[in-house]
Design an enzyme around this catalytic site. Structure first.
Site, PDB file in Angstrom:
ATOM      1  N   SER A 280       0.720  -1.213  -0.019  1.00 31.49           N
ATOM      2  CA  SER A 280      -0.099  -0.213  -0.110  1.00 31.49           C
ATOM      3  C   SER A 280       0.821   1.242   0.034  1.00 31.49           C
ATOM      4  O   SER A 280       1.711   1.589  -0.948  1.00 31.49           O
ATOM      5  CB  SER A 280      -0.940   0.009   1.169  1.00 31.49           C
ATOM      6  OG  SER A 280      -1.753   0.983   1.116  1.00 31.49           O
TER       7      SER A 280
ATOM      8  N   ASP B 152      -3.681   6.188  -3.162  1.00 25.98           N
ATOM      9  CA  ASP B 152      -2.257   5.849  -2.438  1.00 25.98           C
ATOM     10  C   ASP B 152      -1.677   4.717  -3.360  1.00 25.98           C
ATOM     11  O   ASP B 152      -1.931   4.396  -4.424  1.00 25.98           O
ATOM     12  CB  ASP B 152      -2.849   5.134  -1.052  1.00 25.98           C
ATOM     13  CG  ASP B 152      -3.675   4.054  -1.211  1.00 25.98           C
ATOM     14  OD1 ASP B 152      -4.403   3.910  -2.325  1.00 25.98           O
ATOM     15  OD2 ASP B 152      -3.877   3.228  -0.328  1.00 25.98           O
TER      16      ASP B 152
ATOM     17  N   ASP C  46      -1.385   1.416  -3.721  1.00 29.48           N
ATOM     18  CA  ASP C  46      -2.144   0.259  -4.299  1.00 29.48           C
ATOM     19  C   ASP C  46      -3.453   0.821  -5.156  1.00 29.48           C
ATOM     20  O   ASP C  46      -4.302   0.135  -5.392  1.00 29.48           O
ATOM     21  CB  ASP C  46      -2.090  -0.908  -3.569  1.00 29.48           C
ATOM     22  CG  ASP C  46      -3.174  -0.552  -2.228  1.00 29.48           C
ATOM     23  OD1 ASP C  46      -3.266   0.840  -1.895  1.00 29.48           O
ATOM     24  OD2 ASP C  46      -3.719  -1.428  -1.623  1.00 29.48           O
TER      25      ASP C  46
END
Length: 472
Positions: A104, A253, A255
């Protein structure tokens, strides 16, 4: 015997570790094997689907995971580079358990895995991840996989690209055609939105002009961290929106499962305001389809603004509060057949997206809402953001329980209403309105404080009083 301790980096909801000190090919192969044995095979799944983000280590680690699953007798469909919600789409579309390789918004030296069952149903420590972890650890400790024997018939590994199908699916849920032309600046942060934003938002025939920022896929994050929750990571977008005369800005963000919104002035729009806006659209759609408003459920976590609950109540819909965390909100959404759920962290969940979170679908809702009327975004969301919030403030404390007890005692002295659904929640007894949430971190000696009030003076007074007790 392996020196790797999986309990060090397999957390409540996912795997998140340093590469290669914690997460390497051997660990991922063992996790692939155990995921096949614990989740896929017992469910009777015909295979699993695997995707990965742009981090340099993602291709190798995902290949090892796929090899472990195939050796355990499970067919693997590799969809390659994708966003996390792209993997959730693949899991729902194909009806297969899935694994997404991503850390992430974490720094470049990290990687991780988000796991789900068929239909994008979450896998956490209390829903299979602990068993996956323990079997993988057993295999690593003994230097072999599958309890010493591989499957009699290994699975296959095939590759396919579902990016276009993912975009088609989203546009089937929100139609942007017919809205007024909009100019939007998108900051992909060198993350997966650099792939998904063009595929979804730069299609022929859409009334959108996209100004790209940092669309180059680069898991070393050369421009800024791909974590828009931190204010410094929004500054480039905030400057670019008014500089280009854009109607709004979107930031994703790493991902690309979270979406943050900036208005035409370059001012951030709170995720709570976006939650209220999308909730209004989803309730209106259900009512237009013939449902009674009270039969429509909207889920939100305990840190969302009071304005979210008030909006849902004004719509006549049923609001459901839940703890912070995607496994909780997904479970509550499924239980109540909720059409939509929102979190303060800019995770947005949709019934029609397999009850999973997708930042891109949230972005489509914002674009459709803005393009369907003539006001600016700041004017459109003003009614959904009437209060003053502190934002989340973290404090490192020596004794979390003692600090919490001090705040609880103070709250009782004030006559505040006490709620312990998730940490400590205090609501002031009257006017001026205020409430606060004080939650412990699951992994660190931290307390997280959020305060909201009717005005800045009240918010500041409560915030500073409570921080004084927490940090005493």
């Amino acid at each position: 015997m392996s020196t790797v301790r999986l309990t060090d980096f397999i957390k409540a909801y996912d795997v998140r570790g340093l590469v290669p000190e914690q997460l390497d090919a051997s660990v991922c192969r063992a996790l692939g094997s155990s995921f096949a044995q614990v989740v896929a095979l017992p469910e009777g799944a015909s295979g699993i689907v695997v995707g990965y983000d742009m981090r340099p280590s993602s291709p190798e680690l995902s290949r090892a995971f796929a090899a472990g699953a195939a050796a355990a007798g499970v067919d693997v469909t590799v969809i390659g580079l994708c966003s996390t919600d792209g993997l959730y789409f693949a899991s729902g579309h194909l009806g297969l358990p899935g694994a997404m390789f991503t850390a992430s918004h974490n720094p470049a030296e990290y990687n991780g895995i988000k796991l789900c069952r068929a239909g994008a149903r979450p896998v956490g420590l209390d829903s299979g991840l602990a068993e996956v972890r323990d079997l993988a650890q057993w295999q690593l400790d003994r230097g072999h996989l599958h309890g010493g024997t591989a499957a009699a018939t290994p699975g296959t590994v095939t590759e396919t690209d579902l990016t276009t199908a993912y975009g088609d699916f989203l546009h089937g849920l929100v139609d942007l055609r017919g809205g007024r032309p909009l100019k939007v600046v998108i900051d992909a942060g060198n993350g997966m939105a650099g792939l998904t934003a063009p595929a979804v938002l730069q299609r022929e025939g859409l009334p959108l002009e996209v100004v790209p920022l940092y669309f180059e896929l680069d898991g070393t994050f050369p421009n800024h961290e791909a974590n828009p929750l931190e204010p410094e990571n929004l500054r480039d977008l905030q400057a670019a929106v008014p500089a280009h005369g854009a109607d709004l800005g979107l930031a994703f963000d790493g991902d690309a499962d979270r979406c943050f919104v900036v208005d035409e002035r370059g001012e951030p729009v709170t995720p709570s305001a976006i939650t209220a806006l999308i909730a209004s659209r989803e309730v209106a759609r259900e009512v237009a389809a013939g449902r009674s408003p009270e039969d429509v459920a909207i889920v939100y976590n305990v840190i969302c603004s009071r304005a979210v609950a008030e909006t849902v109540a004004e719509l006549g819909a049923t609001g459901v509060r839940t703890r912070v965390g995607h496994s909780y909100i997904k479970a509550v959404m499924a239980e109540h057949e909720a059409v939509f759920g929102g979190e303060h962290s800019a995770h947005y969940y949709f019934r029609d997206f397999f009850f999973a979170d997708t930042g891109m679908l949230a972005a489509l809702h914002v674009l459709a809402a803005l393009g369907g009327q003539d006001r600016s975004l700041s004017e459109l969301v003003a009614g959904y953001d009437p209060y003053v919030a502190s934002g989340e403030i973290n404090s490192t404390v020596a004794d979390v329980a003692a600090a919490t007890e001090r705040v609880l005692a103070w709250g009782r002295e004030q006559g505040a209403r006490v709620d312990t659904l998730d940490g400590l929640i205090l609501t002031g007894p009257g006017e001026p309105m205020w409430w606060l949430s004080l939650r412990p971190s699951n992994t660190e000696p931290l307390l997280r404080l959020n305060v909201e009030a009717v005005d800045t003076e009240t918010m500041t007074r409560v915030r500073d009083t409570v921080l004084g007790m927490v940090r005493a």
